[in-house]
Design a protein around this motif. Structure first.
Motif, short mmCIF file in Angstrom:
data_model
loop_
_atom_site.label_atom_id
_atom_site.label_comp_id
_atom_site.label_asym_id
_atom_site.label_seq_id
_atom_site.Cartn_x
_atom_site.Cartn_y
_atom_site.Cartn_z
N GLY A 1 20.95 -11.09 -30.95
CA GLY A 1 20.19 -10.82 -32.16
C GLY A 1 19.49 -9.48 -32.12
O GLY A 1 19.93 -8.53 -31.45
N ILE A 2 18.35 -9.41 -32.81
CA ILE A 2 17.65 -8.15 -32.94
C ILE A 2 17.09 -7.65 -31.61
O ILE A 2 17.03 -6.44 -31.38
CB ILE A 2 16.54 -8.20 -34.02
CG1 ILE A 2 15.54 -9.32 -33.73
CG2 ILE A 2 17.16 -8.35 -35.40
CD1 ILE A 2 14.35 -9.33 -34.68
N GLY A 3 16.73 -8.56 -30.72
CA GLY A 3 16.25 -8.13 -29.41
C GLY A 3 17.33 -7.46 -28.60
O GLY A 3 17.12 -6.42 -27.97
N THR A 4 18.52 -8.03 -28.62
CA THR A 4 19.67 -7.45 -27.92
C THR A 4 19.99 -6.07 -28.48
O THR A 4 20.19 -5.11 -27.74
CB THR A 4 20.90 -8.37 -28.08
OG1 THR A 4 20.60 -9.65 -27.53
CG2 THR A 4 22.13 -7.78 -27.40
N LEU A 5 20.02 -5.98 -29.80
CA LEU A 5 20.32 -4.71 -30.45
C LEU A 5 19.25 -3.66 -30.11
O LEU A 5 19.57 -2.51 -29.80
CB LEU A 5 20.40 -4.91 -31.97
CG LEU A 5 20.78 -3.68 -32.79
CD1 LEU A 5 22.15 -3.13 -32.37
CD2 LEU A 5 20.77 -4.04 -34.27
N GLU A 6 18.01 -4.06 -30.15
CA GLU A 6 16.92 -3.13 -29.86
C GLU A 6 17.00 -2.63 -28.42
O GLU A 6 16.85 -1.43 -28.15
CB GLU A 6 15.57 -3.82 -30.11
CG GLU A 6 14.36 -2.93 -29.95
CD GLU A 6 13.76 -2.98 -28.56
OE1 GLU A 6 13.08 -2.01 -28.20
OE2 GLU A 6 13.99 -3.96 -27.84
N GLU A 7 17.26 -3.52 -27.48
CA GLU A 7 17.36 -3.12 -26.08
C GLU A 7 18.52 -2.14 -25.87
O GLU A 7 18.37 -1.13 -25.18
CB GLU A 7 17.57 -4.36 -25.20
CG GLU A 7 16.34 -5.23 -25.11
CD GLU A 7 16.62 -6.62 -24.52
OE1 GLU A 7 15.67 -7.19 -23.95
OE2 GLU A 7 17.76 -7.11 -24.62
#
Length: 178
Positions: A107-113
């Motif tokens: 999700g967004i955490g994976t993408l942000e990292e």
């Protein structure tokens, strides 16, 4: 490559191919004697990567913020579980410990990292390989967005071309490890 930092979801997603790819990545990394560095969860794709590597006697280091231990269900059987105080500290340690980075679906955490490590590479803070496992074309829209950024003059073409994008786990590991 001795260590591989893996960014991925604490959820399984809606398609079995995501779990299968996470399991294959964990197994192959263990067989190659590559330590997995990841977010420390026992659930979702994170848990699948860790469990599969551990089943093949691989080394797995989980890094998890104290506040997420109950929510992400901290993995109690990894080789090392490091508890940190914040997401910022988690990311900094994951980046520091990784020789290369790969993002599986998430999700967004994976993408942000993942985007943060790409950014750090673009501004010269590291020369490490960054890869997207595009299983089931999950990251095709992101690949198209990156191409659009290049076309519109906001991303240098050589930065986009540095990103390894592969559908196959073995091919991805080969490219990241070379």
């Amino acid at each position: 490559m001795n260590t591989l930092t893996v960014f991925c979801g604490a959820k399984k997603g809606n398609r079995p191919i995501y779990i299968q790819a996470a399991q294959k990545l964990g197994r192959l990394a263990a067989e190659l004697d590559v330590e997995i560095i990841y977010g420390g969860s026992s659930s979702g794709l994170m848990g699948a990567v860790a469990d599969s590597a551990l089943e093949k006697n691989g080394t797995v280091t989980g890094i998890i913020p104290e506040e997420l231990k109950p929510q992400e269900i901290a993995h109690q059987h990894v080789s090392r579980l490091i508890t940190v105080n914040s997401m910022h500290e988690r990311k900094a340690l994951m980046y520091e410990k990784g020789d290369a980075f790969v993002a599986l679906p998430g999700g967004i955490g994976t993408l942000e990292e993942f985007m943060e490590v790409i950014t750090w590479g673009a501004i010269g803070q590291h020369e490490k390989q960054c890869a997207l496992l595009n299983v089931g074309n999950y990251y095709t829209p992101l690949e198209e967005l990156l191409e659009h950024m290049v076309h519109e003059g906001f991303l240098a073409k050589h930065i986009k071309e540095k990103i390894v994008i592969e559908e196959d786990v073995e091919a991805l590991l080969h490219k990241v490890n070379s």
